[in-house]
Scaffold this active site. Structure first.
Site, PDB file in Angstrom:
ATOM      1  CB  CYS A 169      57.950   6.429 -31.849  1.00  0.00           C
ATOM      2  SG  CYS A 169      57.628   5.724 -33.481  1.00  0.00           S
ATOM      3  CG  HIS A 307      63.481   5.456 -29.153  1.00  0.00           C
ATOM      4  ND1 HIS A 307      62.131   5.411 -28.897  1.00  0.00           N
ATOM      5  CD2 HIS A 307      63.615   5.508 -30.511  1.00  0.00           C
ATOM      6  CE1 HIS A 307      61.462   5.445 -30.047  1.00  0.00           C
ATOM      7  NE2 HIS A 307      62.339   5.498 -31.039  1.00  0.00           N
ATOM      8  CD  GLU A 318      68.344   5.693 -27.608  1.00  0.00           C
ATOM      9  OE1 GLU A 318      67.835   5.879 -26.478  1.00  0.00           O
ATOM     10  OE2 GLU A 318      67.921   4.835 -28.404  1.00  0.00           O
ATOM     11  CE  LYS A 336      60.765   1.423 -28.794  1.00  0.00           C
ATOM     12  NZ  LYS A 336      61.440   2.097 -27.666  1.00  0.00           N
ATOM     13  CG  HIS A 341      58.782   0.949 -32.171  1.00  0.00           C
ATOM     14  ND1 HIS A 341      58.337   1.622 -31.051  1.00  0.00           N
ATOM     15  CD2 HIS A 341      59.252   1.917 -33.009  1.00  0.00           C
ATOM     16  CE1 HIS A 341      58.540   2.912 -31.196  1.00  0.00           C
ATOM     17  NE2 HIS A 341      59.080   3.124 -32.377  1.00  0.00           N
ATOM     18  CG  PHE A 400      58.980   8.477 -38.176  1.00  0.00           C
ATOM     19  CD1 PHE A 400      60.297   8.156 -37.935  1.00  0.00           C
ATOM     20  CD2 PHE A 400      58.208   7.591 -38.907  1.00  0.00           C
ATOM     21  CE1 PHE A 400      60.848   6.975 -38.402  1.00  0.00           C
ATOM     22  CE2 PHE A 400      58.736   6.409 -39.383  1.00  0.00           C
ATOM     23  CZ  PHE A 400      60.056   6.092 -39.137  1.00  0.00           C
TER      24      PHE A 400
END
Length: 413
Positions: A169, A307, A318, A336, A341, A400
């Site tokens: 991502c 994010h 985050e 998002k 996403h 990831f």
């Protein structure tokens, strides 16, 4: 150092292009953010033949048809992710005024998190049903993760390299960081950079659901993606592409280019701790390194594009990282909540959104933030857009594998 002092240390942005669940181009996607519209829809509405036992049946889907832009002859050679990237790149290059640059000084960097999974699964299914003779002669380049970058470079005649980061991502954001490096190292005058993703397939939905990464909330699809909300329960898969044109500042000035702002700094690191869990420490290090690279201080950052995918642990990690690295003063948003996403495209679209927020002096409100998580001690914009004047913004992108990317954008003086 005040924002803008090291402007030539960065790369100016002269063109934007996008194809997202919110619109067929960058301008429409940005306006949808300002209007707080959602691109998350029920899969049953547009995807026939989806298995009835899928636990998740919503996604952020691109409703505009890239084939209308590319033409059927060219489009049939491309995976859908490649199609979206091509359309966004053409728009961005056109928006930049189609800079007259030597091919050996024009580069492309387009990242993707998954690659041509739709083509890989589709061609495999065709092989099982009909045999080898029915396979597309373009099957291999359709599934290659470097396909989007390669096709864009061919389309634009870019000979300074076609790079393709595949960092989950964070891929789209890492593409922009690599573009900045190419310009700083004097390996290119102009770089077309961004990310793309098209992986909406029952297999991928089921696989992410099996990880317990996706929200299984029922009801209005537009209300499911809710970053920083106390009721957040997972992310919503989406597809899309976002591309920016970065230029060496002297080159852009010499040709009288219109400038949106500057990519002033970037940092890419790896947490090296867990394949899928968020890591606050790695994120803090990325943000601090990006600020050092931009020659700025934490107090200079007025806006953060988070994010924030709407996962319980990820959003909190985050939020803690932002507060530790920057403090609680920046104005934060999480788009998002409207796009879902877009995986490999999300970091590029986040950087684009942060840049436009500086350029226009308005930060889009985070949608669905009805009950803010009390553990998130940040100024997250909700309810109405926030207007103001900010000189610098930071855009985060995490993936990831422990990929952490932070980009620093600055406003044109």
């Amino acid at each position: 150092m005040t924002p803008g002092q090291g402007r030539d240390h960065g790369a100016v942005v002269t063109g934007l292009g996008a194809m997202t669940p919110l619109g067929a181009n960058a301008a429409d996607s940005w306006q949808a953010l300002l209007d707080s519209r959602s691109g998350v829809r029920g899969l049953d509405e547009e995807h026939e033949g989806w298995p009835g036992d899928l636990p998740v049946r919503i996604a952020g889907t691109v409703t505009a048809d890239p084939v209308e832009v590319l033409g059927r002859v060219q489009a049939r050679k491309l995976d859908r992710g490649e199609q979206l990237a091509m359309v966004a790149a053409r728009e961005a290059f056109g928006d930049a005024g189609r800079p007259q640059v030597e091919p050996e000084r024009l580069a492309v960097v387009v990242g993707t998190g998954i690659g041509g999974i739709l083509s890989a699964l589709g061609q495999d299914d065709l092989y099982e049903r009909a045999g080898m003779r029915k396979l597309s002669s373009f099957a291999v380049p359709m599934l290659m993760p470097n396909g989007p970058a390669a096709w864009v470079s061919i389309d634009l005649g870019a000979r300074a390299g076609a790079r393709s980061p595949a960092s989950a991502c964070a891929s789209g954001a890492e593409a922009i960081a690599l573009a900045l490096d190419l310009i700083r190292l004097d390996r290119a005058d102009v770089v077309v950079a961004g990310g793309t993703e098209a992986s909406l397939h029952p297999f991928m939905v089921a696989a992410f659901a099996q990880m317990k990464a996706l929200s299984r909330q029922e009801g209005d699809p537009a209300a499911v993606s809710r970053p920083f909300d106390a009721a957040r329960s997972g992310f919503v898969m989406a597809e899309g592409a976002a591309v920016m044109v970065l230029e060496r500042a002297e080159f852009a000035r010499a040709r009288g280019a219109r400038v949106y702002g500057t990519v002033a700094g970037a940092a890419v690191n790896s947490s090296a701790r867990h394949i899928s869990a968020s890591d606050t420490e790695g994120q803090v290090l990325a943000m601090r390194a990006a600020l050092r690279d931009a020659r700025l201080e934490a107090r200079d950052v007025g806006h953060v594009h988070a994010h924030a995918t709407s996962t319980p642990g990820g959003d909190l990690a985050e939020a803690e990282a932002v507060a530790k690295a920057l403090g609680e003063h920046p104005v934060v948003t999480a788009t998002k909540s409207m796009t879902g996403h877009m995986l490999g495209a999300s970091g590029a679209f986040g950087a684009m959104s942060a840049l436009l927020a500086l350029h226009h002096g308005v930060v889009p409100a985070t949608r669905n933030l009805d009950d803010p998580d009390p553990a998130v001690r940040l100024d997250v914009v909700s309810g109405a857009n926030r207007t103001g004047r900010w000189d610098a913004a930071l855009a985060n992108s995490f993936g990831f594998g422990g990929h952490n990317v932070s980009l620093v954008l600055t406003r044109t003086a």
